[in-house]
Scaffold this motif. Structure first.
Motif, PDB file in Angstrom:
ATOM      1  N   GLY A 259       0.581  -1.220  -0.264  1.00 28.73           N
ATOM      2  CA  GLY A 259       0.149   0.173  -0.105  1.00 28.73           C
ATOM      3  C   GLY A 259       0.887   1.095  -0.149  1.00 28.73           C
ATOM      4  N   ASP A 260       2.118   1.273  -0.692  1.00 23.01           N
ATOM      5  CA  ASP A 260       3.168   2.841  -0.339  1.00 23.01           C
ATOM      6  C   ASP A 260       2.890   3.255  -1.593  1.00 23.01           C
ATOM      7  N   LEU A 261       1.547   4.392  -1.470  1.00 26.53           N
ATOM      8  CA  LEU A 261       1.358   5.349  -2.362  1.00 26.53           C
ATOM      9  C   LEU A 261       1.899   5.735  -2.528  1.00 26.53           C
ATOM     10  N   THR A 262       3.204   6.494  -1.949  1.00 32.68           N
ATOM     11  CA  THR A 262       3.855   7.514  -2.912  1.00 32.68           C
ATOM     12  C   THR A 262       4.954   7.113  -4.375  1.00 32.68           C
ATOM     13  N   GLU A 263       5.143   5.096  -3.863  1.00 31.69           N
ATOM     14  CA  GLU A 263       5.677   4.966  -5.152  1.00 31.69           C
ATOM     15  C   GLU A 263       4.798   3.724  -6.543  1.00 31.69           C
ATOM     16  N   PHE A 264       3.557   4.560  -5.719  1.00 32.23           N
ATOM     17  CA  PHE A 264       2.908   4.215  -6.575  1.00 32.23           C
ATOM     18  C   PHE A 264       2.021   4.707  -7.610  1.00 32.23           C
ATOM     19  N   ILE A 265       1.712   6.227  -6.881  1.00 37.22           N
ATOM     20  CA  ILE A 265       1.709   7.109  -7.649  1.00 37.22           C
ATOM     21  C   ILE A 265       2.908   7.400  -8.528  1.00 37.22           C
ATOM     22  N   LYS A 266       4.088   6.778  -8.413  1.00 39.53           N
ATOM     23  CA  LYS A 266       5.110   7.769  -9.010  1.00 39.53           C
ATOM     24  C   LYS A 266       5.282   6.721 -10.312  1.00 39.53           C
ATOM     25  N   ILE A 267       4.638   5.162 -10.343  1.00 38.20           N
ATOM     26  CA  ILE A 267       4.760   4.348 -11.332  1.00 38.20           C
ATOM     27  C   ILE A 267       3.096   4.881 -12.287  1.00 38.20           C
ATOM     28  N   VAL A 268       1.705   4.901 -11.604  1.00 37.11           N
ATOM     29  CA  VAL A 268       1.137   5.385 -12.354  1.00 37.11           C
ATOM     30  C   VAL A 268       0.496   6.787 -13.337  1.00 37.11           C
ATOM     31  N   GLU A 269       1.754   7.827 -12.665  1.00 40.49           N
ATOM     32  CA  GLU A 269       1.907   8.248 -13.092  1.00 40.49           C
ATOM     33  C   GLU A 269       2.049   8.356 -14.377  1.00 40.49           C
ATOM     34  N   SER A 270       3.560   8.128 -14.051  1.00 37.99           N
ATOM     35  CA  SER A 270       4.590   7.972 -15.403  1.00 37.99           C
ATOM     36  C   SER A 270       4.716   7.130 -16.834  1.00 37.99           C
ATOM     37  N   LYS A 308      -0.311  16.952   1.054  1.00 40.95           N
ATOM     38  CA  LYS A 308       0.030  15.910   1.421  1.00 40.95           C
ATOM     39  C   LYS A 308      -0.664  14.189   1.181  1.00 40.95           C
ATOM     40  N   ILE A 309      -2.043  15.039   0.405  1.00 44.93           N
ATOM     41  CA  ILE A 309      -2.572  13.706   0.529  1.00 44.93           C
ATOM     42  C   ILE A 309      -2.210  13.066  -0.558  1.00 44.93           C
ATOM     43  N   PRO A 310      -2.191  11.558  -0.631  1.00 48.10           N
ATOM     44  CA  PRO A 310      -2.039  10.631  -2.297  1.00 48.10           C
ATOM     45  C   PRO A 310      -3.113  10.377  -3.419  1.00 48.10           C
ATOM     46  N   VAL A 311      -3.196  11.470  -4.029  1.00 51.58           N
ATOM     47  CA  VAL A 311      -4.297  11.785  -4.862  1.00 51.58           C
ATOM     48  C   VAL A 311      -3.007  11.785  -6.383  1.00 51.58           C
ATOM     49  N   CYS A 312      -3.446  11.369  -7.347  1.00 48.42           N
ATOM     50  CA  CYS A 312      -2.903  10.994  -8.448  1.00 48.42           C
ATOM     51  C   CYS A 312      -3.501  11.189  -9.477  1.00 48.42           C
TER      52      CYS A 312
END
Ligand code: DP6
Length: 362
Positions: A259-270, A308-312
């Protein structure tokens, strides 16, 4: 499994007539399918969240032809939102042709197909994933009626296999919440032939993820996905892109578990930006994003930095922006959308959706 596993082997007992209805959802890819080989085989693996509110509902009535009226052609009428639509027919004929060897009973029946979408027709939301998967499921329900003992597993696999032949991304709409399509070394069971439920642990945060779709441009796309896929043949970055998608899917495995959302966001946006980078570097090149697509992306980045809300965000092959976030931030995000983003949507329209668990027989 191989394609021949989907050719019916047992005896078929024809039944006279019947009717079946399926509701099948759309899906949003996290790792994108862009580029394909012969016969709808993807050039790279992809993974998507199955959606819930955006869906197609399709009813298929079938009637056994009598010998005299059987001309050996496909025979069907197609109605979209209650009106007969001749212009949708070529797509369905193509679909029937592609699946005929796996569904040899198709020409024995006359069909009446009625379909409608839960989302507005002109919303820029592709209906091929939900529409083709719903139709494939209807065909499978007929197959189940006329052949004995189809297991649920076979039913779902073949429904996805047939849906893929209609539209690649439709193969990922049968089940949920996360479906993988395309071979990937680290994902057991992942196949080029059909979508499979993601087989490993999924953190609870992803099971109720939200997708709010900002309708930036409701018009018809200037370049269809099918044309876009073809432009990956001979594309200067094709091989690197296919490898990148494969790597990104592998990187998602521990992220989906933790559930690491910081890493999740990096992949999804990229992934979203890489998809559009492929379009911009095709020959001929094209741009499906609109100025408002970029406005929304920049606003999301500023909001995320500040709160700092994990939205992407992610993008399909179009200008609309899918905003992805955990459901415990729903109120804050909707407030942000209403205050800052609706101005970039056509007529202020957006659609609230969330992760779902797949198609339903009605
Ligand atoms: C950008 O499944 O619509 O949405 O197989 O030609 O029907 P066809 O293409 P389609 O392509 C979808 C592309 C995408 C990415 C994705 O959903 O993975």
């Amino acid at each position: 499994m191989t394609p021949t596993d989907f050719i019916p082997k047992q005896d078929i007992t024809k039944i006279n007539s019947g009717e079946v209805t399926w509701q099948s959802p759309s899906n949003i890819a996290l790792v994108k399918y862009w580029g394909k080989k012969e016969n709808q085989i993807p050039a790279n693996p992809s993974i998507s969240f199955t959606l819930s509110n955006c869906h197609s509902t399709t009813t298929m009535k079938y009637q056994l032809k009598d010998n005299a009226s059987n001309t050996g052609e496909f025979d069907f009428k197609f109605y979209f939102e209650g009106k007969e639509k001749e212009d949708f027919k070529p797509k369905i004929i193509k679909f029937f042709e592609r699946i005929e060897s796996y569904c040899p009973y198709l020409k024995d029946y006359s069909f009446e197909i009625h379909s409608e979408n839960s989302f507005p027709h002109s919303s820029g939301i592709a209906s091929s994933a939900s529409g083709m998967s719903a139709l494939a499921l209807c065909v499978m329900s007929l197959e189940k009626e006329i052949s004995k003992d189809l297991s649920e597993e076979y039913f779902n696999k073949k429904a996805s296999f047939l849906a893929r032949l209609g539209s690649g991304s439709a193969s990922r709409s049968i089940e949920g919440p996360l479906v993988v399509w395309g071979e990937q070394n680290k994902i057991e069971g992942a196949s080029d032939l059909f979508g499979e439920m993601y087989p490993y642990k999924i953190h609870d945060v992803f099971k109720s993820f939200q997708d709010t779709i900002m309708l930036v441009d409701k018009g018809e796309k200037q370049v269809s996905s099918t044309v876009g896929h073809n432009l990956m043949h001979g594309h200067p970055f094709a091989e690197q892109r296919f490898q990148q998608a494969d790597d990104n899917l592998e990187k998602l495995i521990p992220i989906l578990e933790s559930g690491d959302l910081t890493e999740f966001i990096k992949i999804v946006e990229s992934e979203a930006l890489s998809l559009h980078a492929m379009m911009m570097s095709s020959q001929p090149y094209f741009i499906l994003m609109k100025p408002n697509t970029l406005e929304i992306i920049n606003k999301i980045w500023t909001f995320r930095e500040k709160t700092k809300i994990p939205v992407c965000f992610t993008l399909d092959a179009g200008a609309n922006v899918h905003i992805l976030y955990p459901d415990n931030h729903k109120d804050k995000i909707l407030e942000f959308i209403n205050n800052e983003l609706v101005v970039y949507c056509q007529n202020g329209h957006y659609i609230c959706d969330q992760v779902g668990d797949g198609a339903k027989k009605l």
